[in-house]
Design a protein around this motif. Structure first.
Motif, short mmCIF file in Angstrom:
data_model
loop_
_atom_site.label_atom_id
_atom_site.label_comp_id
_atom_site.label_asym_id
_atom_site.label_seq_id
_atom_site.Cartn_x
_atom_site.Cartn_y
_atom_site.Cartn_z
N ALA A 218 -3.32 10.69 10.35
CA ALA A 218 -4.59 10.19 10.89
C ALA A 218 -5.80 10.86 10.25
CB ALA A 218 -4.62 10.40 12.41
N ASP A 219 -5.57 11.82 9.36
CA ASP A 219 -6.68 12.52 8.69
C ASP A 219 -7.46 11.57 7.79
OD1 ASP A 219 -5.61 14.73 9.92
OD2 ASP A 219 -5.22 15.84 8.06
N LYS A 220 -8.70 11.95 7.52
CA LYS A 220 -9.52 11.17 6.59
C LYS A 220 -8.89 11.20 5.21
CE LYS A 220 -14.13 10.83 4.70
NZ LYS A 220 -15.46 11.39 4.60
N ARG A 221 -8.90 10.03 4.56
CA ARG A 221 -8.31 9.98 3.22
C ARG A 221 -9.29 10.52 2.18
NH1 ARG A 221 -8.96 3.58 2.99
NH2 ARG A 221 -7.45 3.64 4.67
N TYR A 222 -8.73 11.01 1.07
CA TYR A 222 -9.52 11.57 -0.01
C TYR A 222 -9.98 10.53 -1.01
CZ TYR A 222 -7.67 16.12 1.54
OH TYR A 222 -7.32 17.23 2.25
N GLY A 223 -9.23 9.44 -1.13
CA GLY A 223 -9.58 8.44 -2.12
C GLY A 223 -8.84 7.14 -1.89
N GLU A 224 -9.19 6.16 -2.70
CA GLU A 224 -8.59 4.83 -2.62
C GLU A 224 -8.68 4.18 -3.99
OE1 GLU A 224 -9.44 0.75 -0.10
OE2 GLU A 224 -10.07 2.66 0.75
N ILE B 295 -2.50 7.04 -14.69
CA ILE B 295 -2.97 7.02 -13.31
C ILE B 295 -2.83 8.39 -12.67
CG2 ILE B 295 -2.49 4.56 -12.98
CD1 ILE B 295 -0.04 5.38 -11.34
N GLU B 296 -3.67 8.63 -11.70
CA GLU B 296 -3.61 9.87 -10.94
C GLU B 296 -3.65 9.51 -9.46
OE1 GLU B 296 -6.30 13.80 -10.31
OE2 GLU B 296 -5.74 13.28 -12.37
N ILE B 297 -2.65 9.99 -8.74
CA ILE B 297 -2.55 9.72 -7.31
C ILE B 297 -2.36 11.05 -6.60
CG2 ILE B 297 -1.28 8.55 -5.47
CD1 ILE B 297 -0.30 6.56 -7.63
N GLY B 298 -3.39 11.51 -5.94
CA GLY B 298 -3.30 12.73 -5.16
C GLY B 298 -2.87 12.45 -3.74
N GLU B 299 -2.66 13.51 -2.98
CA GLU B 299 -2.32 13.31 -1.57
C GLU B 299 -3.51 12.70 -0.84
OE1 GLU B 299 -2.91 16.98 1.22
OE2 GLU B 299 -1.72 17.61 -0.51
N LYS B 300 -3.22 12.00 0.24
CA LYS B 300 -4.22 11.33 1.07
C LYS B 300 -5.07 10.34 0.28
CE LYS B 300 -4.48 15.04 4.46
NZ LYS B 300 -5.35 16.01 5.11
N THR B 301 -4.43 9.68 -0.70
CA THR B 301 -5.09 8.63 -1.47
C THR B 301 -4.36 7.33 -1.18
OG1 THR B 301 -5.71 10.17 -3.23
CG2 THR B 301 -5.65 7.83 -3.79
N LEU B 302 -5.09 6.32 -0.74
CA LEU B 302 -4.52 5.01 -0.49
C LEU B 302 -4.51 4.24 -1.80
CD1 LEU B 302 -3.47 2.87 1.55
CD2 LEU B 302 -5.83 2.05 1.65
N VAL B 303 -3.33 3.78 -2.19
CA VAL B 303 -3.18 3.00 -3.42
C VAL B 303 -2.66 1.62 -3.04
CG1 VAL B 303 -2.20 2.87 -5.73
CG2 VAL B 303 -2.61 5.11 -4.67
N GLU C 12 0.84 -1.19 0.00
CA GLU C 12 0.00 0.00 0.00
C GLU C 12 0.88 1.25 0.00
OE1 GLU C 12 -3.75 -1.66 2.54
OE2 GLU C 12 -1.85 -1.40 3.60
N LEU C 13 0.42 2.28 -0.66
CA LEU C 13 1.12 3.55 -0.75
C LEU C 13 0.17 4.64 -0.28
CD1 LEU C 13 3.50 5.36 -1.92
CD2 LEU C 13 2.16 5.41 -4.04
N TYR C 14 0.69 5.53 0.55
CA TYR C 14 -0.12 6.65 1.04
C TYR C 14 0.79 7.86 1.21
CZ TYR C 14 -3.63 9.17 3.77
OH TYR C 14 -4.55 10.09 4.21
N SER C 15 0.41 8.98 0.64
CA SER C 15 1.20 10.21 0.74
C SER C 15 0.38 11.29 1.43
CB SER C 15 1.61 10.71 -0.65
OG SER C 15 2.40 9.75 -1.31
N CYS C 16 1.02 11.96 2.38
CA CYS C 16 0.36 13.06 3.08
C CYS C 16 1.43 13.97 3.67
CB CYS C 16 -0.57 12.54 4.18
SG CYS C 16 0.27 11.70 5.53
N TRP C 17 1.00 15.12 4.15
CA TRP C 17 1.90 16.03 4.85
C TRP C 17 2.20 15.43 6.22
CZ3 TRP C 17 4.04 19.72 2.05
CH2 TRP C 17 3.39 20.12 0.88
N ILE C 18 3.46 15.55 6.64
CA ILE C 18 3.85 15.06 7.97
C ILE C 18 2.90 15.66 8.99
CG2 ILE C 18 5.65 15.23 9.75
CD1 ILE C 18 6.56 13.32 7.69
#
Length: 138
Positions: free
Chosen positions: A107-113, A126-134, A97-103
């Protein structure tokens, strides 16, 4: 603030020496995050037992909504290399799994998966934004 990309997986990976002068595109270990951030990303985002941050200065985001064109292109290179690395550690049917966010936002709600086949995707489609679980499935 830094954008950090984390991976979660079911296998333990060798750690990269962040103190070395290595020019590696991807570094796997705990270079940017601290224990609390890794606990939070594992608790709130991942389903796997092992968590690492992966980067060499900046996280992986492939979305012009979230990043500049230059960052997106660099992220494509990083993601391609990460997938090559992980392909060597995963068995058929396993995933990472890959997840990108600001340090600090682990624990914030994710935007997508989304789920992607590890060895069967077009990096330019593909498009992977921040707070998206891939989830990359082998």
């Amino acid at each position: 603030m830094s954008l950090c990309s984390y991976i979660g997986c079911n296998v333990e990976l060798p750690l990269h020496d962040y103190d070395s002068e290595s020019e590696d595109i991807i570094k796997i270990g705990w270079g940017f995050s601290d224990q609390e951030e890794r606990v939070n990303v594992q608790k709130y985002q991942f389903t796997t037992p092992y968590v690492y941050d992966i980067s060499n200065d900046w996280g992986i985001v492939i979305s012009e909504e979230w990043a500049t064109k230059e960052v997106c292109e660099e992220s494509k290179v990083k993601l391609t290399e990460l997938c090559k690395i992980m392909n060597n550690y995963l068995e058929e049917g396993d995933f990472f799994e890959l997840y990108s966010c600001w340090i600090g936002e682990e624990a914030d709600k994710r935007y997508g998966e989304l789920t992607i086949q590890l060895n069967n995707f077009d990096i330019n489609q593909i498009e992977i934004g921040e707070k998206t679980l891939v989830r990359f499935v082998k």
